[in-house]
Design a protein around this motif. Structure first.
Motif, PDB file in Angstrom:
ATOM      1  N   PHE A  25      32.397  78.257  73.369  1.00  0.00           N
ATOM      2  CA  PHE A  25      33.775  78.460  73.814  1.00  0.00           C
ATOM      3  C   PHE A  25      34.731  77.547  73.059  1.00  0.00           C
ATOM      4  O   PHE A  25      35.799  77.959  72.620  1.00  0.00           O
ATOM      5  N   ASN A  28      35.221  78.643  69.416  1.00  0.00           N
ATOM      6  CA  ASN A  28      36.063  79.832  69.373  1.00  0.00           C
ATOM      7  C   ASN A  28      37.520  79.497  69.654  1.00  0.00           C
ATOM      8  O   ASN A  28      38.423  80.013  68.987  1.00  0.00           O
ATOM      9  N   ALA A  29      37.722  78.645  70.677  1.00  0.00           N
ATOM     10  CA  ALA A  29      39.095  78.300  71.043  1.00  0.00           C
ATOM     11  C   ALA A  29      39.785  77.621  69.877  1.00  0.00           C
ATOM     12  O   ALA A  29      40.940  77.924  69.553  1.00  0.00           O
ATOM     13  N   ASN A  32      40.497  80.244  67.207  1.00  0.00           N
ATOM     14  CA  ASN A  32      41.572  81.145  67.616  1.00  0.00           C
ATOM     15  C   ASN A  32      42.929  80.474  67.529  1.00  0.00           C
ATOM     16  O   ASN A  32      43.911  81.061  67.088  1.00  0.00           O
ATOM     17  N   MET A  33      42.962  79.205  67.999  1.00  0.00           N
ATOM     18  CA  MET A  33      44.255  78.520  68.000  1.00  0.00           C
ATOM     19  C   MET A  33      44.706  78.212  66.588  1.00  0.00           C
ATOM     20  O   MET A  33      45.891  78.295  66.276  1.00  0.00           O
ATOM     21  N   ILE A  38      48.643  77.802  67.064  1.00  0.00           N
ATOM     22  CA  ILE A  38      48.999  77.088  68.298  1.00  0.00           C
ATOM     23  C   ILE A  38      48.328  75.726  68.231  1.00  0.00           C
ATOM     24  O   ILE A  38      47.161  75.626  67.844  1.00  0.00           O
ATOM     25  N   ALA A 339      52.424  78.734  86.083  1.00  0.00           N
ATOM     26  CA  ALA A 339      51.492  79.626  85.372  1.00  0.00           C
ATOM     27  C   ALA A 339      52.161  80.939  84.991  1.00  0.00           C
ATOM     28  O   ALA A 339      51.600  81.732  84.259  1.00  0.00           O
ATOM     29  N   LEU A 343      54.397  79.428  81.336  1.00  0.00           N
ATOM     30  CA  LEU A 343      53.382  79.892  80.384  1.00  0.00           C
ATOM     31  C   LEU A 343      53.973  80.912  79.420  1.00  0.00           C
ATOM     32  O   LEU A 343      53.704  80.884  78.223  1.00  0.00           O
ATOM     33  N   ALA A 349      48.480  78.608  77.001  1.00  0.00           N
ATOM     34  CA  ALA A 349      47.655  79.196  78.060  1.00  0.00           C
ATOM     35  C   ALA A 349      46.631  78.204  78.599  1.00  0.00           C
ATOM     36  O   ALA A 349      46.534  77.987  79.809  1.00  0.00           O
ATOM     37  N   ILE A 350      45.869  77.578  77.704  1.00  0.00           N
ATOM     38  CA  ILE A 350      44.762  76.733  78.159  1.00  0.00           C
ATOM     39  C   ILE A 350      45.288  75.555  78.975  1.00  0.00           C
ATOM     40  O   ILE A 350      44.797  75.264  80.070  1.00  0.00           O
ATOM     41  N   VAL A 353      47.057  76.849  82.469  1.00  0.00           N
ATOM     42  CA  VAL A 353      46.107  77.361  83.466  1.00  0.00           C
ATOM     43  C   VAL A 353      45.211  76.233  83.954  1.00  0.00           C
ATOM     44  O   VAL A 353      44.908  76.129  85.149  1.00  0.00           O
ATOM     45  N   SER A 354      44.809  75.329  83.044  1.00  0.00           N
ATOM     46  CA  SER A 354      43.924  74.252  83.497  1.00  0.00           C
ATOM     47  C   SER A 354      44.664  73.293  84.431  1.00  0.00           C
ATOM     48  O   SER A 354      44.084  72.840  85.424  1.00  0.00           O
ATOM     49  N   THR A 356      47.148  74.062  86.448  1.00  0.00           N
ATOM     50  CA  THR A 356      47.307  74.752  87.724  1.00  0.00           C
ATOM     51  C   THR A 356      46.012  74.730  88.516  1.00  0.00           C
ATOM     52  O   THR A 356      45.996  74.424  89.713  1.00  0.00           O
ATOM     53  N   MET A 357      44.902  75.047  87.826  1.00  0.00           N
ATOM     54  CA  MET A 357      43.623  75.065  88.536  1.00  0.00           C
ATOM     55  C   MET A 357      43.259  73.679  89.030  1.00  0.00           C
ATOM     56  O   MET A 357      42.779  73.521  90.158  1.00  0.00           O
TER      57      MET A 357
ATOM     58  N   VAL B 264      39.662  76.834  93.725  1.00  0.00           N
ATOM     59  CA  VAL B 264      40.855  77.423  93.096  1.00  0.00           C
ATOM     60  C   VAL B 264      41.142  78.792  93.702  1.00  0.00           C
ATOM     61  O   VAL B 264      40.231  79.473  94.142  1.00  0.00           O
ATOM     62  N   VAL B 275      44.626  85.501  80.381  1.00  0.00           N
ATOM     63  CA  VAL B 275      45.331  84.818  79.292  1.00  0.00           C
ATOM     64  C   VAL B 275      44.504  83.749  78.609  1.00  0.00           C
ATOM     65  O   VAL B 275      44.714  83.449  77.434  1.00  0.00           O
ATOM     66  N   MET B 276      43.540  83.126  79.329  1.00  0.00           N
ATOM     67  CA  MET B 276      42.844  81.989  78.759  1.00  0.00           C
ATOM     68  C   MET B 276      41.490  82.396  78.185  1.00  0.00           C
ATOM     69  O   MET B 276      41.097  81.938  77.119  1.00  0.00           O
ATOM     70  N   MET B 279      40.886  83.530  74.547  1.00  0.00           N
ATOM     71  CA  MET B 279      40.922  82.453  73.555  1.00  0.00           C
ATOM     72  C   MET B 279      39.544  81.879  73.306  1.00  0.00           C
ATOM     73  O   MET B 279      39.287  81.287  72.257  1.00  0.00           O
ATOM     74  N   PHE B 280      38.648  82.004  74.288  1.00  0.00           N
ATOM     75  CA  PHE B 280      37.325  81.406  74.165  1.00  0.00           C
ATOM     76  C   PHE B 280      36.316  82.335  73.500  1.00  0.00           C
ATOM     77  O   PHE B 280      35.167  81.984  73.342  1.00  0.00           O
ATOM     78  N   LEU B 281      36.747  83.554  73.169  1.00  0.00           N
ATOM     79  CA  LEU B 281      35.815  84.513  72.581  1.00  0.00           C
ATOM     80  C   LEU B 281      36.082  84.635  71.088  1.00  0.00           C
ATOM     81  O   LEU B 281      37.188  84.357  70.629  1.00  0.00           O
TER      82      LEU B 281
END
Lengths: 383, 423
Positions: A25, A28-29, A32-33, A38, A339, A343, A349-350, A353-354, A356-357, B264, B275-276, B279-281
């Motif tokens: 993960f 990939n992140a 992707n970024m 980003i 969020a 956002l 996004a990461i 969302v993190s 908020t969670m 959560v 949305v998140m 990004m991890f794929l």
């Protein structure tokens, strides 16, 4: 294969699997970024947010930072959860007791309420109150006042605002009253345990609680005025209330739905708790000559509360988490403000969302830690 | 003493009390009944406030008078015992009766008497009641979402196949009985996936491909709930066993996983999946929206299932574990044949509650843009040709959800009774 290796192999496999998944993960992140240009970081929190929130408890507008927008959202979430918890507890306790009533009609009505509201999705209930029930309310200029001061309109509920003079003196008097009541309770308990004398603690406490704040009004220069909302004509057909406190319809719909829905679960907890106290306890207490009130206060409630409180706290937690459905009707809670809008604007996004969670997670975990501590404290100490 | 006795019912004046009280009670009933059904106010000569309170006062006095202990009349004793134990109860009883009487005509007229069902446009709805025409016209959309009309038979056929296959257990012979668990846990989900993938999604065998964004309505609610139910149960079971494991790594990973998902709200989980998670794929790897949502909800509910099952595992006495071990059973054999069958039986109500919560959570998928029935309602509500029928739509959806959830809870109750064994 000996005992040790048999214990180690599954653990190592699990750990490797977790590390592989997380590594996959992360790589990939990063890729992707990098591709999308980003950059990762929390620096955006101090930037100017440049969006407005229609309802906030603290001073906020577009020139404030994203961090402040986060707090606006968090406070709104906590506000609706707090109000929801109070109302759901009141309704839940009443309905729970009503389900044990000897009166056939009351019992069936309570059962109907529970079965009805529990089996309909909360989101549907929120939509129902917001889009169907509250939209049927009158326009500001056509509404009738309740008791002359409350105005329930399609734009929300308008109530009088309190205007305090010397509020601090009043608060000091209330604090003084609470401290003196505590002292009297301890004194009364000592008196009862050492000398067997009873003093009417409840009446004395009530008297102190009324008299001390009253004195602050008479001699402390404290005064309280009400600012009643007044209908103002903005344009030819546009009317609005000015002054007082305006409660937006989103908050009303959300509170109604959350408290009516959660109250059904709390009612079941209360019923289970009271039924869980064995009948023999009540009979034994009656046989040693306690009055009905004493039985309830000293024998039934302490035992029932031990059963009621843990699942009820769970329901409070659920209510707090469910308040995130606010986003569906545009009540500016944490999810919608942070969020949602933040956002959209930053695209982080990461990070968002993190955060908020993590916020919800820390609320939940701190309440569970408190609950575990409380459970240990009230657990029956067997000899 | 005689004069004092006049105020209390006894053998001699029993019928005086009974008839006076009964008359007053019936009078109050009649007053409210006439008022709500025929708009006749028989107490209009009284001041407004008194006229309003009249039935309550009269009814309370009436119920007070007929509260006679051991009257000898069986029905009266029953009435007193159930709805008339003291004055406070009597007032509550009257209030409930009056509220039911008052609301019946309005509810009836909204639902049936003044409602419209004929016609096919908004103009047909002229009555003051509900406009069921709206539901009738939009029914197809509420059932199948944006799925093209000419292909909707594919959803129907696949649902019929799945329901038929679900009943295999009832008709299987004695010999095949022992394979049923295997069938339901592994084969049935695979068949279900194949049926839904080839028939509803299409793209093969000359069937046109229909993207998941067009799926919707109740059928989507069923698809999402069905797959989440199937996936969350085994995951939850493994997590529950993991949390009770003696191996520290596995234990703490399970604890962390469970506490994270339980801490959560689902809406943030869905946000994450939309949305998140992409990004991890890997960049060229595309996972369908619906699949992501099903994974997210399954993991979320699995944490709750795990906690419920853990409760069952903890409730089993240690002797069961010891007995199984003394027979030489290993970890998996012990759990599959001794521990889990007993533990799962204990937690049927808890699991049913979790599944109910799952079904009630499915409307939340609107967050990622999938429109099941509640989402479709909100879409239909904003259609310019059909403005102003929000109430009818929500009532319709509420009835459907209520029936589904109530049936599920009753079924779980029956299951609980069926598997209840005395210890």
């Amino acid at each position: 294969m000996n005992h040790r290796t048999r214990k180690f192999i599954p653990q190592i496999i699990t750990l490797l699997f977790i590390i592989l998944v997380f590594g996959f993960f992360t790589i990939n992140a990063q890729l992707n970024m990098a591709n999308r240009g980003i950059d990762f970081g929390y620096g955006f929190l101090t930037q100017e947010s440049s969006f407005d929130v229609q309802f906030s408890l603290i001073d906020y507008d577009g020139s404030h930072s994203y961090a402040r927008a986060y707090f606006v959202g968090l406070l709104n979430t906590l506000l609706v959860s707090f109000i929801g918890i109070i109302f759901s507890t009141i309704i839940g306790v009443i309905v729970g007791i009503a389900r044990l009533s000897p009166n056939y009609l009351i019992e069936k009505t309570a059962a109907f309420y529970v079965e009805f509201f529990r089996n309909i999705p909360l989101l549907l209930q929120i939509f129902f109150w917001y889009f169907a029930a509250l939209r049927a309310l009158p326009l500001p200029e056509k509404t009738d006042a309740f008791f002359g001061v409350f105005f329930l309109t399609i734009k929300g509920l308008f109530v009088p605002a309190f205007i305090w003079n010397n509020l601090d003196i009043f608060l000091y008097s209330v604090i003084a009253a609470i401290i003196s009541i505590t002292v009297i309770r301890i004194y009364a308990k000592n008196l009862r345990e050492n000398q067997g004398k009873h003093i009417p603690v409840f009446s004395i406490s009530l008297a102190i609680l009324i008299i001390l704040p009253l004195l602050s009004f008479l001699f402390g220069g404290v005064s309280l005025n009400f600012e009643i909302p007044v209908l103002k004509q903005l344009a030819k057909t546009a009317f609005a209330y000015e002054g007082g406190v305006g409660i937006p319809p989103e908050l009303i719909a959300l509170t109604l739905a959350l408290s009516l829905y959660t109250a059904t679960f709390i009612a079941e907890c209360v019923r289970a708790g009271i039924q869980g106290v064995s009948k023999g306890q009540k009979e034994a207490a009656a046989s040693i000559g306690l009055t009905t009130n004493q039985i309830l206060k000293l024998v039934i409630m302490p035992q029932a509360l031990r059963i009621i409180i843990p699942p009820t706290t769970n329901q409070y937690l659920n209510l707090t988490k469910n308040s995130s459905l606010a986003a569906a009707i545009a009540y500016p809670d944490l999810v919608l403000v942070f969020a949602g809008t933040a956002l959209m604007q930053t695209g982080k996004a990461i990070e968002i969302v993190s955060i908020t969670m993590l916020t919800y997670l820390s609320i939940s975990l701190s309440i569970s830690v408190l609950m575990n501590w409380y459970n240990k404290k009230i657990a029956i100490k067997e000899k | 003493m005689n004069k004092i006795n006049f105020l209390k019912p006894n053998k001699d004046n029993f019928y005086t009390y009974f008839y006076t009280g009964g008359f007053l009670f019936l009078l109050s009933f009649l007053d409210v009944f006439l008022n709500s059904f025929f708009k006749i106010n028989i107490t209009s000569f009284l001041p407004e406030f008194l006229s309003f309170m009249f039935p309550l006062i009269i009814g309370t006095i009436g119920l007070h008078l007929i509260r006679i202990e051991y009257s000898g009349l069986k029905n009266l004793d029953l009435l007193n015992k159930h709805i008339n134990t003291n004055n406070f109860n009597a007032i509550l009883t009257l209030l409930i009766i009056f509220i039911i009487l008052k609301s019946t005509p309005q509810t009836m007229s909204w639902f049936i008497l003044d409602a419209t069902i004929s016609g096919d446009s908004k103009e047909a709805c002229t009555g003051s009641g509900a406009c069921w025409t709206y539901i009738k016209i939009w029914f197809n959309r509420f059932m199948y979402g944006m799925y093209p009309n000419e292909f909707q038979w594919r959803i129907n056929v696949s649902f019929i196949i799945l329901i038929a296959l679900a009943f295999v257990g009832y008709f299987s012979g004695e010999k095949l009985k022992k394979y049923l668990t295997f069938y339901y846990v592994i084969i049935y989900p695979i068949i279900a996936f194949i049926v839904i993938y080839y028939l509803i999604s299409g793209g093969h065998f000359g069937l046109e491909w229909i993207e998941t964004g067009a799926w919707g309505g109740i059928s989507l609610t069923f698809i999402v709930s069905f797959f989440c139910l199937i996936f969350c149960f085994p995951i939850g079971m493994m997590l529950a066993l993991g949390r009770r494991s003696e191996l520290p790594t596995i234990k703490y990973i399970s604890v962390g996983f469970i506490e994270f998902w339980r801490g959560v709200p689902l809406i943030t989980v869905l946000f994450m999946s939309s949305v998140m998670f992409p990004m991890f794929l890997p960049q060229d790897f595309f996972l369908d929206k619906l699949v992501r949502v099903i994974i997210a909800i399954s993991l979320f509910e699995a944490a709750y299932v795990a906690e419920v099952i853990r409760g069952g595992l903890q409730a089993l006495p240690r002797g069961q574990y010891d007995a199984a071990k003394s027979l030489g059973m290993g970890y998996w054999k012990m759990h599959i044949f001794v521990i889990l069958p007993q533990a799962l039986k204990l937690v049927i109500p808890g699991i049913a509650n979790t599944f109910l919560a799952l079904v009630k959570d499915t409307p939340l998928i609107f967050v990622v843009g999938l429109l099941e029935i509640v989402g479709m309602l909100n879409l239909a509500k904003t259609n310019p040709k059909w403005l102003g029928f929000a109430m009818e739509g929500y009532v319709f959806a509420a009835i459907i959800f209520w029936i589904i959830c109530y049936a599920m809870s009753k079924y779980s109750y029956n299951l609980e009774l069926k598997y209840k064994t005395d210890r």
